[in-house]
Every structure is written in structure tokens, then in C-alpha cells.
Design a protein around this motif. Structure first.
Motif, PDB file in Angstrom:
ATOM      1  N   SER A 152       0.912  -1.226   0.074  1.00  0.00           N
ATOM      2  CA  SER A 152      -0.107   0.146  -0.056  1.00  0.00           C
ATOM      3  C   SER A 152       0.890   1.256   0.134  1.00  0.00           C
ATOM      4  CB  SER A 152      -0.867  -0.037   1.275  1.00  0.00           C
ATOM      5  OG  SER A 152      -1.494   0.984   1.177  1.00  0.00           O
ATOM      6  N   ILE A 153       0.621   2.201  -0.921  1.00  0.00           N
ATOM      7  CA  ILE A 153       1.185   3.406  -0.931  1.00  0.00           C
ATOM      8  C   ILE A 153       0.215   4.516  -1.237  1.00  0.00           C
ATOM      9  CG2 ILE A 153       2.762   4.921  -2.058  1.00  0.00           C
ATOM     10  CD1 ILE A 153       4.278   2.541  -2.978  1.00  0.00           C
ATOM     11  N   ALA A 154       0.144   5.488  -0.563  1.00  0.00           N
ATOM     12  CA  ALA A 154      -0.990   6.621  -0.570  1.00  0.00           C
ATOM     13  C   ALA A 154      -1.526   6.757  -2.004  1.00  0.00           C
ATOM     14  CB  ALA A 154      -0.654   7.660   0.065  1.00  0.00           C
ATOM     15  N   LEU A 155      -2.618   6.947  -2.477  1.00  0.00           N
ATOM     16  CA  LEU A 155      -2.940   7.132  -3.923  1.00  0.00           C
ATOM     17  C   LEU A 155      -2.836   8.610  -4.267  1.00  0.00           C
ATOM     18  CD1 LEU A 155      -6.449   5.111  -3.754  1.00  0.00           C
ATOM     19  CD2 LEU A 155      -4.298   4.695  -4.693  1.00  0.00           C
ATOM     20  N   ASP A 156      -1.534   9.146  -4.135  1.00  0.00           N
ATOM     21  CA  ASP A 156      -1.125  10.347  -4.899  1.00  0.00           C
ATOM     22  C   ASP A 156      -0.205  10.080  -5.937  1.00  0.00           C
ATOM     23  OD1 ASP A 156       0.919  12.531  -4.587  1.00  0.00           O
ATOM     24  OD2 ASP A 156      -0.757  13.389  -3.826  1.00  0.00           O
ATOM     25  N   PRO A 157      -0.372  10.911  -6.820  1.00  0.00           N
ATOM     26  CA  PRO A 157       0.259  10.587  -8.187  1.00  0.00           C
ATOM     27  C   PRO A 157       1.898  10.642  -7.869  1.00  0.00           C
ATOM     28  CG  PRO A 157      -0.750  12.786  -8.181  1.00  0.00           C
ATOM     29  CD  PRO A 157      -1.150  12.127  -7.216  1.00  0.00           C
ATOM     30  N   THR A 158       2.362  11.403  -6.799  1.00  0.00           N
ATOM     31  CA  THR A 158       3.777  11.444  -6.434  1.00  0.00           C
ATOM     32  C   THR A 158       4.287  10.051  -5.864  1.00  0.00           C
ATOM     33  OG1 THR A 158       3.288  12.121  -4.341  1.00  0.00           O
ATOM     34  CG2 THR A 158       3.647  13.804  -6.235  1.00  0.00           C
ATOM     35  N   ASN A 159       3.312   9.252  -5.665  1.00  0.00           N
ATOM     36  CA  ASN A 159       3.729   8.144  -4.795  1.00  0.00           C
ATOM     37  C   ASN A 159       3.658   6.815  -5.907  1.00  0.00           C
ATOM     38  OD1 ASN A 159       3.806   9.082  -2.488  1.00  0.00           O
ATOM     39  ND2 ASN A 159       1.616   8.866  -2.018  1.00  0.00           N
ATOM     40  N   ARG A 160       4.707   5.953  -6.182  1.00  0.00           N
ATOM     41  CA  ARG A 160       4.758   5.128  -7.293  1.00  0.00           C
ATOM     42  C   ARG A 160       5.178   3.690  -6.605  1.00  0.00           C
ATOM     43  NH1 ARG A 160       7.875   9.356  -8.337  1.00  0.00           N
ATOM     44  NH2 ARG A 160       9.879   8.485  -8.544  1.00  0.00           N
ATOM     45  N   LEU A 161       4.862   2.779  -7.479  1.00  0.00           N
ATOM     46  CA  LEU A 161       5.216   1.441  -7.299  1.00  0.00           C
ATOM     47  C   LEU A 161       5.901   0.719  -8.483  1.00  0.00           C
ATOM     48  CD1 LEU A 161       5.050  -1.118  -5.222  1.00  0.00           C
ATOM     49  CD2 LEU A 161       2.795  -1.374  -6.231  1.00  0.00           C
ATOM     50  N   SER A 162       6.990   0.125  -8.282  1.00  0.00           N
ATOM     51  CA  SER A 162       7.465  -0.506  -9.409  1.00  0.00           C
ATOM     52  C   SER A 162       8.185  -1.846  -9.113  1.00  0.00           C
ATOM     53  CB  SER A 162       8.613   0.438  -9.861  1.00  0.00           C
ATOM     54  OG  SER A 162       9.350  -0.470 -11.062  1.00  0.00           O
ATOM     55  N   PHE A 163       7.727  -2.955  -9.832  1.00  0.00           N
ATOM     56  CA  PHE A 163       8.093  -4.145  -9.702  1.00  0.00           C
ATOM     57  C   PHE A 163       8.949  -4.600 -11.045  1.00  0.00           C
ATOM     58  CE2 PHE A 163       4.178  -5.138  -7.102  1.00  0.00           C
ATOM     59  CZ  PHE A 163       4.766  -4.978  -5.992  1.00  0.00           C
ATOM     60  N   GLN A 164       9.910  -5.655 -10.903  1.00  0.00           N
ATOM     61  CA  GLN A 164      10.651  -6.119 -11.850  1.00  0.00           C
ATOM     62  C   GLN A 164      10.749  -7.537 -11.777  1.00  0.00           C
ATOM     63  OE1 GLN A 164      14.159  -3.714 -13.230  1.00  0.00           O
ATOM     64  NE2 GLN A 164      14.865  -5.475 -14.741  1.00  0.00           N
ATOM     65  N   THR A 165      10.615  -8.338 -12.631  1.00  0.00           N
ATOM     66  CA  THR A 165      10.912  -9.912 -12.491  1.00  0.00           C
ATOM     67  C   THR A 165      10.887 -10.596 -13.776  1.00  0.00           C
ATOM     68  OG1 THR A 165      10.213 -11.971 -11.320  1.00  0.00           O
ATOM     69  CG2 THR A 165       8.413 -10.663 -12.583  1.00  0.00           C
ATOM     70  N   ASN A 166      11.623 -11.585 -13.993  1.00  0.00           N
ATOM     71  CA  ASN A 166      11.651 -12.587 -15.050  1.00  0.00           C
ATOM     72  C   ASN A 166      10.890 -13.610 -14.655  1.00  0.00           C
ATOM     73  OD1 ASN A 166      13.376 -10.750 -16.703  1.00  0.00           O
ATOM     74  ND2 ASN A 166      15.196 -11.636 -15.761  1.00  0.00           N
ATOM     75  N   GLY A 167      10.494 -13.835 -13.809  1.00  0.00           N
ATOM     76  CA  GLY A 167       9.484 -15.063 -13.000  1.00  0.00           C
ATOM     77  C   GLY A 167       7.863 -14.690 -13.162  1.00  0.00           C
ATOM     78  N   LEU A 168       7.539 -15.054 -12.155  1.00  0.00           N
ATOM     79  CA  LEU A 168       6.126 -14.920 -11.839  1.00  0.00           C
ATOM     80  C   LEU A 168       5.764 -14.002 -10.641  1.00  0.00           C
ATOM     81  CD1 LEU A 168       2.932 -15.282 -12.936  1.00  0.00           C
ATOM     82  CD2 LEU A 168       3.116 -17.394 -11.308  1.00  0.00           C
ATOM     83  N   VAL A 169       4.816 -12.891 -10.823  1.00  0.00           N
ATOM     84  CA  VAL A 169       4.303 -12.059  -9.709  1.00  0.00           C
ATOM     85  C   VAL A 169       2.870 -12.279  -9.661  1.00  0.00           C
ATOM     86  CG1 VAL A 169       4.173  -9.690  -8.710  1.00  0.00           C
ATOM     87  CG2 VAL A 169       6.218 -10.312  -9.818  1.00  0.00           C
ATOM     88  N   THR A 170       2.403 -12.971  -8.228  1.00  0.00           N
ATOM     89  CA  THR A 170       1.152 -13.114  -7.678  1.00  0.00           C
ATOM     90  C   THR A 170       0.644 -12.261  -6.719  1.00  0.00           C
ATOM     91  OG1 THR A 170       1.725 -15.022  -6.389  1.00  0.00           O
ATOM     92  CG2 THR A 170       1.099 -15.476  -8.951  1.00  0.00           C
ATOM     93  N   GLN A 171      -0.461 -12.360  -6.335  1.00  0.00           N
ATOM     94  CA  GLN A 171      -0.925 -11.729  -5.294  1.00  0.00           C
ATOM     95  C   GLN A 171      -2.176 -12.522  -4.287  1.00  0.00           C
ATOM     96  OE1 GLN A 171      -3.482  -8.577  -7.543  1.00  0.00           O
ATOM     97  NE2 GLN A 171      -3.155  -7.939  -5.596  1.00  0.00           N
ATOM     98  N   THR A 172      -1.989 -12.526  -3.041  1.00  0.00           N
ATOM     99  CA  THR A 172      -3.188 -12.788  -2.286  1.00  0.00           C
ATOM    100  C   THR A 172      -3.669 -11.866  -1.294  1.00  0.00           C
ATOM    101  OG1 THR A 172      -1.526 -13.448  -0.394  1.00  0.00           O
ATOM    102  CG2 THR A 172      -2.043 -15.187  -2.077  1.00  0.00           C
ATOM    103  N   GLN A 173      -2.970 -10.570  -1.381  1.00  0.00           N
ATOM    104  CA  GLN A 173      -3.386  -9.481  -0.855  1.00  0.00           C
ATOM    105  C   GLN A 173      -3.440  -8.310  -1.795  1.00  0.00           C
ATOM    106  OE1 GLN A 173      -4.775  -9.351   2.372  1.00  0.00           O
ATOM    107  NE2 GLN A 173      -4.259 -11.670   2.639  1.00  0.00           N
ATOM    108  N   PRO A 174      -4.210  -7.105  -1.371  1.00  0.00           N
ATOM    109  CA  PRO A 174      -4.028  -6.075  -2.611  1.00  0.00           C
ATOM    110  C   PRO A 174      -3.021  -5.251  -2.583  1.00  0.00           C
ATOM    111  CG  PRO A 174      -5.332  -5.586  -0.594  1.00  0.00           C
ATOM    112  CD  PRO A 174      -5.062  -6.968  -0.411  1.00  0.00           C
ATOM    113  N   ILE A 175      -3.108  -4.650  -3.784  1.00  0.00           N
ATOM    114  CA  ILE A 175      -2.082  -3.505  -3.913  1.00  0.00           C
ATOM    115  C   ILE A 175      -2.891  -2.111  -4.465  1.00  0.00           C
ATOM    116  CG2 ILE A 175      -0.381  -2.663  -5.796  1.00  0.00           C
ATOM    117  CD1 ILE A 175      -0.098  -5.710  -6.345  1.00  0.00           C
TER     118      ILE A 175
END
Length: 199
Positions: A152-175
Motif C-alpha cells: 500500500s502506497i497512498a493514492l497520490d500521483p507522486t507515490n509510485r510502485l515498481s516491480f521487476q521480474t523474469n518470473g511470476l508475480v502473484t498476489q493474495t493481498q491487495p495493491i
């Protein structure tokens, strides 16, 4: 100046550490999250079946090398947790290896080491201009770690989330994030209906 601790048992904390570097080895469970420490560099290799490292440094630090210890390695099972709390952001020059990784605080968490290896990631960053960048080429899951669910990062345009992988990214909880970027040659299965993005 460097503080080096080797222990095969619990390492609690009641007073802050002020040092250029902290190096941790042994089969310990290290709990340095109760007070605001001050260090420039952190390195650890903890080898116990339930070894974990919880650390707080509100001014930020780097995961690097101290003596023969490079990066933070607490083990790869779900009983091995690396938890960071910082108000100044965190960078790395050496990899993170942990069954679970939790990131808390404000600022820029730039964890883009090619050799990071985590099974579960969770985090909560608050305030404006907070950025979470995480790379794990083997893939990982967004889940729950030590009571923190999802990323969770506050919903402001200055707050950014970045993932990088060559595998698989899944989720059991929200983003949730003001903006999100996905990089690498891997796959992303992030279809939870409770996800929220500003951009």
C-alpha cells in the motif's frame, strides 16, 4: 565504525545503535525495530531455521557489504523474515535473501538488485513522494508479513510502485499506489478486485 554481532539466540533491543555499519551473523533472531537506530550500511547472514531481522532506521540506510558479509540473507523459508522501517528510504548495493520481506515508512525504497530472492512481499509507505521499487528475477507473491497485508502506497500521483521480474508475480493481498510500473520478461497475475491505482 562498525558494530558486529554474532549470536545463535535472540537479540532484542532497548536502546538505539548509532554507527557507520551493522553486521549480523549467526543463527539469531534479531529484533532492532523498537527504537530508531542510525546506521549507514546494514549487512547480515543469519542461518537459523527461524532467523529473522527486524530493523528500524528513520534516516535511511543501504544494504551493502561489511567485511565478508554481503547483503542481507536471513534464509528462504516463510519463517525467515526481513522487515525494514525507515523514514529516509533504503537503497542496496548487495542482495536481499528472505522468505518474507516487509517494507514500512516513507521515502524512496529502491531495492533493484538483480539477485534479490524473496517469496512474499508486503509493504506500507505513507506520505507524499514515497516510492517502492523492488526487483526479484525469480518472481514473488504480494501477501501478508508480520501483520502488514499487501503493498500500500497512498493514492497520490507522486507515490509510485515498481516491480521487476523474469518470473511470476502473484498476489493474495491487495495493491494500492498512485502509479504502478511492471518491468522484466516475466508474468504478472495481479487481478485482485480490491487493487486500487491512481494512474
Amino acid at each position: 565504525n562498525v558494530i558486529c554481532i554474532h549470536s545463535d539466540g535472540p537479540v532484542p533491543q532497548t536502546s538505539a545503535l548509532f554507527t557507520g555499519g551493522i553486521r549480523l551473523t549467526g543463527a539469531a533472531d534479531v529484533q532492532f525495530g523498537a527504537v530508531n537506530n542510525e546506521a549507514v550500511t546494514i549487512a547480515a547472514r543469519l542461518t537459523g531455521p527461524t532467523s529473522s531481522l527486524v530493523i528500524r532506521d528513520d534516516n535511511g540506510f543501504s544494504i551493502g557489504s561489511i567485511s565478508s558479509t554481503a547483503g542481507v540473507d536471513v534464509g528462504t523459508t516463510l519463517s525467515n523474515t526481513f522487515s525494514i522501517q525507515s523514514g529516509g528510504g533504503v537503497t542496496q548495493t548487495q542482495p536481499i535473501t528472505a522468505g518474507q520481506v516487509r517494507l514500512l515508512g516513507t521515502g524512496i525504497f529502491s531495492l533493484l538488485g538483480a539477485n534479490n530472492d524473496a517469496t512474499v512481499l508486503a509493504g506500507s509507505l505513507v506520505g507524499v513522494n514515497s516510492v517502492l521499487e523492488f526487483r526479484d528475477d525469480n518472481g514473488f507473491s504480494i501477501g501478508s508479513v508480520l501483520g502488514t497485508s499487501g503493498v500500500s502506497i497512498a493514492l497520490d500521483p507522486t507515490n509510485r510502485l515498481s516491480f521487476q521480474t523474469n518470473g511470476l508475480v502473484t498476489q493474495t493481498q491487495p495493491i494500492s499506489a498512485g502509479a504502478m510500473r511492471m518491468l522484466g520478461a516475466g508474468s504478472y497475475d495481479l487481478s485482485a478486485p480490491t487493487n486500487a491505482f491512481g494512474v
